[in-house]
Write a protein that holds these residues in place. Structure first.
Motif, mmCIF file in Angstrom:
data_model
loop_
_atom_site.group_PDB
_atom_site.id
_atom_site.type_symbol
_atom_site.label_atom_id
_atom_site.label_comp_id
_atom_site.label_asym_id
_atom_site.label_seq_id
_atom_site.Cartn_x
_atom_site.Cartn_y
_atom_site.Cartn_z
ATOM 1 N N ARG A 1 75.832 13.247 60.674
ATOM 2 C CA ARG A 1 77.141 12.598 60.831
ATOM 3 C C ARG A 1 78.038 13.374 61.792
ATOM 4 O O ARG A 1 78.632 12.799 62.715
ATOM 5 N N ALA B 1 79.477 12.484 65.530
ATOM 6 C CA ALA B 1 80.912 12.572 65.831
ATOM 7 C C ALA B 1 81.152 13.448 67.061
ATOM 8 O O ALA B 1 81.955 13.109 67.939
ATOM 9 N N TYR C 1 88.145 7.701 65.525
ATOM 10 C CA TYR C 1 86.993 7.069 64.867
ATOM 11 C C TYR C 1 85.945 8.114 64.489
ATOM 12 O O TYR C 1 85.343 8.032 63.401
ATOM 13 N N ALA C 2 85.711 9.099 65.359
ATOM 14 C CA ALA C 2 84.718 10.138 65.072
ATOM 15 C C ALA C 2 85.105 10.924 63.828
ATOM 16 O O ALA C 2 84.249 11.249 62.991
ATOM 17 N N TYR D 1 87.011 9.813 61.369
ATOM 18 C CA TYR D 1 86.810 8.908 60.225
ATOM 19 C C TYR D 1 85.334 8.811 59.865
ATOM 20 O O TYR D 1 84.965 8.846 58.681
ATOM 21 N N TYR D 2 84.461 8.719 60.883
ATOM 22 C CA TYR D 2 83.033 8.583 60.657
ATOM 23 C C TYR D 2 82.476 9.789 59.911
ATOM 24 O O TYR D 2 81.652 9.649 58.999
ATOM 25 N N SER E 1 84.455 10.107 56.192
ATOM 26 C CA SER E 1 84.113 9.070 55.212
ATOM 27 C C SER E 1 82.870 9.485 54.436
ATOM 28 O O SER E 1 82.767 9.246 53.227
ATOM 29 N N TYR E 2 81.925 10.140 55.124
ATOM 30 C CA TYR E 2 80.727 10.656 54.437
ATOM 31 C C TYR E 2 81.105 11.805 53.504
ATOM 32 O O TYR E 2 80.619 11.876 52.366
ATOM 33 N N THR F 1 72.922 7.993 54.550
ATOM 34 C CA THR F 1 74.271 7.894 55.100
ATOM 35 C C THR F 1 75.005 6.709 54.487
ATOM 36 O O THR F 1 76.181 6.543 54.698
#
Length: 298
Positions: free
Chosen positions: A172, A176, A207-208, A210-211, A214-215, A298
């Motif tokens: 992840r 990112a 966004y990166a 958040y990506y 979020s994990y 993921t």
């Protein structure tokens, strides 16, 4: 661009070499012998110091002293590499890819990438302004934010993320970091495209983050100490990248100097990626030739 065929040949050969050496280190991460450890250190040191010698030779006036100093750069670097190998051979009994070893190789790989970027910049565009420290810092900023640095780095990241990293936090954060590299707002140099690229980078960076997080949030109950360190380093790079985006507001020129902090953040991202791919943030027992992460969905 000048010397385009040589620029392309250098990029292809060095990218292939770095992909091969990383794949070799990953494959032998559990059973790294002294010989394979030594050969890897020597080859990487030889490549990085060769670029540094060529950079100095091409950038400086061709005096006797400068020619001798350019040759000695490689000799000094190789001497340090040999001392490191001997120190490791005496101190260690196990040469597997432990965290300290992974960090050392990540730094050496990062040195190779930056040295190649500086060399390709001087090979493709030349560099004669050696009048001040600011000129050197500007040259560094121009080189690391340029597509000559970005193209091989993205190729390496895409290959290992797609074919070697199993799902998990490392994958992840690697994705990112890749997204943040792709959106480099200074990649085209001082042009009208900087502003739209800067806006695009800001959106992609959000966004990166958040990506990645979020994990972390979904798996917060299973995040161990090393994963927490990885998250902490990612936050540091995000903060450094943000500072790099703000630097041009304060430092208006030259272009490379105004993007110096951002170049440092890109270099830091690259080293963190190498640490992930070499398994620094995962237990040795969990590493295998085809993965450096636990197979967590993921």
């Amino acid at each position: 661009m000048l010397n385009l065929p040589w620029v392309i040949i250098t990029e292809v050969l060095m990218t292939s070499f770095i992909v091969w050496i990383i794949a070799y280190l990953r494959k032998n991460s559990r059973h790294l012998t002294l010989r394979s450890f030594s050969v890897s250190v020597i080859l990487l040191s030889m490549m990085g110091s060769m670029f540094d010698s060529l950079i100095y030779y091409m950038a400086m006036p061709k005096t006797f002293f400068n020619v001798v100093l350019a040759a000695n750069i490689s000799m000094i670097a190789m001497a340090i590499a040999i001392v490191y190998i001997l120190w490791t051979a005496v101190k260690e009994k196990d040469y597997s890819m432990k965290r300290g070893t992974a960090l050392a190789f990540a730094l050496i790989l990062g040195w190779n990438e930056v040295s190649m970027a500086l060399f390709l910049r001087i090979l493709g565009y030349y560099f004669h302004d050696i009048s001040s420290v600011a000129a050197y810092l500007a040259y560094f900023g121009l080189s690391v934010t340029n597509f000559l640095f970005l193209a091989p780095m993205i190729a390496e990241m895409v290959f290992f993320i797609a074919f070697r990293l199993a799902p998990g936090l490392g994958r992840r954060i690697s994705i990112a970091l890749l997204l943040m590299q792709v959106a480099d707002p200074a990649v085209v140099g001082n042009s009208a495209a900087v502003i739209p690229l800067l806006i695009a980078y800001s959106i992609i960076m959000i966004y990166a983050v958040y990506y990645a997080f979020s994990y972390v949030y979904r798996n917060r109950g299973s995040i161990d100490r090393m994963s927490s360190r990885l998250v902490g380093w990612f936050i540091f790079i995000f903060a450094l990248s943000t500072a790099g985006l703000l630097e041009p507001v304060v430092v208006h020129g030259p272009f490379g100097l105004s993007w110096f902090i951002f170049a440092v953040s890109m270099m830091s991202s690259m080293v963190l990626y190498f640490e992930i791919i070499l398994g620094m943030f995962s237990p040795v027992a969990d590493r295998a030739p085809s993965t450096a992460e636990n197979p967590v969905a993921t």
